[in-house]
Enzyme design. Structure first.
Site, PDB file in Angstrom:
ATOM      1  N   ARG A  50       0.924  -1.195   0.073  1.00 14.65           N
ATOM      2  CA  ARG A  50       0.052   0.084  -0.062  1.00 14.65           C
ATOM      3  C   ARG A  50       0.675   1.294   0.059  1.00 14.65           C
ATOM      4  O   ARG A  50       0.573   2.448  -0.861  1.00 14.65           O
ATOM      5  CB  ARG A  50      -0.955  -0.059   1.295  1.00 14.65           C
ATOM      6  N   TYR A 102     -17.239  17.253 -14.622  1.00 14.44           N
ATOM      7  CA  TYR A 102     -17.696  15.952 -14.746  1.00 14.44           C
ATOM      8  C   TYR A 102     -18.642  15.365 -13.706  1.00 14.44           C
ATOM      9  O   TYR A 102     -18.574  15.786 -12.481  1.00 14.44           O
ATOM     10  CB  TYR A 102     -16.254  15.060 -14.674  1.00 14.44           C
TER      11      TYR A 102
HETATM   12  C1  LIG Z   1     -13.983   9.804 -16.018  1.00 13.60           C
HETATM   13  C2  LIG Z   1     -13.858  11.042 -15.647  1.00 13.60           C
HETATM   14  C3  LIG Z   1     -13.395  11.256 -14.155  1.00 13.60           C
HETATM   15  C4  LIG Z   1     -13.580  10.161 -13.223  1.00 13.60           C
HETATM   16  O1  LIG Z   1     -12.695   9.065 -13.216  1.00 13.60           O
HETATM   17  P1  LIG Z   1     -12.934   7.524 -12.896  1.00 13.60           P
HETATM   18  O2  LIG Z   1     -11.659   7.091 -13.449  1.00 13.60           O
HETATM   19  O3  LIG Z   1     -14.193   7.149 -13.756  1.00 13.60           O
HETATM   20  O4  LIG Z   1     -13.401   7.704 -11.547  1.00 13.60           O
HETATM   21  C5  LIG Z   1     -13.028  12.542 -13.862  1.00 13.60           C
HETATM   22  N1  LIG Z   1     -13.106  13.506 -14.537  1.00 13.60           N
HETATM   23  C6  LIG Z   1     -13.131  13.521 -15.949  1.00 13.60           C
HETATM   24  C7  LIG Z   1     -12.829  14.509 -16.831  1.00 13.60           C
HETATM   25  C8  LIG Z   1     -13.632  12.194 -16.376  1.00 13.60           C
HETATM   26  O5  LIG Z   1     -13.861  12.171 -17.632  1.00 13.60           O
END
Ligand SMILES: *Cc1c(COP(=O)(O)O)cnc(C)c1O
Length: 381
Positions: A50, A102
């Site tokens: 970890r 997002y």
């Molecule tokens: C997909 C995405 C996230 C989240 O990422 P995950 O890997 O799905 O947890 C955050 N920001 C943006 C701009 C994304 O496209």
């Protein structure tokens, strides 16, 4: 030449280590051990997985080198990277974030932070005066995304850094859409860069991964502490896949970007399209600011159809793109943002931001442009 002096294309391929230090193998192996022998009772370079693992370190070093950070961090998902960066805030603090975010970041900021006693303001960060006006004595950080998603609002990063410096705020930027190849925020003074490496960096729609890096030694120390405390680290195998994906980022992203430009121009001229958003178009509103801080338009575009019924017809007709919430894969991905990537945001908030049911987003992959166009055109009625 120190690795940090290589140009991006070279760094992508060779990363921090371009062979296994123990054996000379051409790739850093997947180190599956959960713990490490303490010779004579004394911990060596690694003590428990970890806290540190050579496979994970490969991508942590890679993101730090690519962005110009002092140290990189790899997490089990992009959301973990975002949550970990936001852990730099504490109860009583106030956060200003871009209003067009997002969906998962929106959920975290509006749903999780208030439970921790952290308040927030969602602000149109393309409006510098609005950001200044939202600052309170409790404001400690700015959380930004540019280009924003899915409406490609362009935030002026230099202006945000200036405001942050005047007010002693930490700046965090979700750089997922541009990748370090096209936008290097730490060089503009941003404190923490974050990626969903699930997208372009991984590049093959086969892992969930998050990365973060900073050029500030004190922030790096705090991020390291949280990473070890939370324990949501990227697994050795996913680290290996991510390292492998990063090696081909340049050729993938540039090829996808060329196709995205061509599709954007053809879509713009198509009578079924009401509106299109792509930084590479001549009349794109944020074009000047975008190209003052990024070197490319990227490979994602959004468009709005004229009628809701056209969305259903397109989604039923389209064959090549996977219809899904994601982006940055070798295959083209078509997203209905309303019901997929931004489903976490309530309808009235989406409408307020301009995300309608008629909006679609395309992350352009590596297929032949003519095959993609024929497939799209057949569904545009
Ligand atoms: C997909 C995405 C996230 C989240 O990422 P995950 O890997 O799905 O947890 C955050 N920001 C943006 C701009 C994304 O496209």
């Amino acid at each position: 030449m120190a690795p940090s002096e290589y140009r991006p294309a070279t760094l992508l391929v060779h990363q921090g280590k371009d062979r296994d230090p123990a054996t000379g193998a051409a790739t850093v192996p997947v180190y599956l051990a959960s713990t490490y022998h303490h010779e004579g009772g004394v911990a060596g370079e690694y003590d428990y997985a970890r806290s540190g693992n050579p496979s994970r370190e490969q991508v942590e070093d890679a993101i730090a080198l690519l962005e110009g950070g002092v140290r990189g961090f790899a997490y089990a998902s992009g959301m973990t990277a975002i949550g970990s960066a936001l852990s730099l805030l504490k109860s009583g603090d106030h956060l200003i974030a871009s209003s067009d975010l997002y969906g998962g970041s929106w959920r975290f900021i509006t749903g999780v932070l208030p439970q921790q006693g952290i308040t927030f303001s969602l602000v149109d960060t393309t409006d510098t005066a609005a950001v200044k006006a939202a600052i309170t004595p409790q404001t400690r950080a700015l959380f930004l995304e540019t280009p924003s998603n899915p409406l490609f609002k362009i935030t002026n990063l230099r202006a945000m850094v200036e405001i942050a410096k005047e007010n002693e705020l930490i700046t965090m930027l979700d750089n997922t859409f541009m990748t370090p190849l096209m936008q290097r925020p730490l060089e503009l003074g941003i404190d923490v860069t974050i990626h969903s490496a699930t997208k372009f960096l991984g590049g093959h729609s086969d892992i969930l991964a998050g990365l973060a890096t900073t050029a500030d030694a004190d922030l790096a120390k705090r991020l390291k502490y949280f990473q070890n405390a939370f324990g949501a680290v990227l697994s050795p195998f996913d680290s290996f896949l991510l390292s492998r994906g990063i090696k081909t980022l340049k050729v993938r992203l540039e090829a996808s970007q060329t196709t995205a430009q061509e599709l954007a121009e053809r879509l713009q001229a198509h009578p079924a399209i009401a509106r299109i958003w792509f930084p590479g178009l001549a009349d794109f509103p944020g074009r000047e600011v975008h190209f003052s801080q990024a070197t490319g338009a990227g490979a994602v575009l959004s468009f709005e159809l004229k009628e809701k019924t056209q969305v259903k017809k397109l989604l039923e007709s389209i064959k090549l793109p996977i219809i899904a919430p994601s982006l940055g894969g070798v295959e083209t991905i078509l997203t209905h943002c309303w019901s997929m990537s931004h489903a976490a945001i309530p309808a009235e908030d989406k409408l307020k931001q301009g995300i309608t049911r008629k909006l679609l987003r395309i992350s352009v992959g590596l297929e032949d442009v003519e095959d993609l166009w024929e497939d799209l055109e057949a569904g545009l009625v």
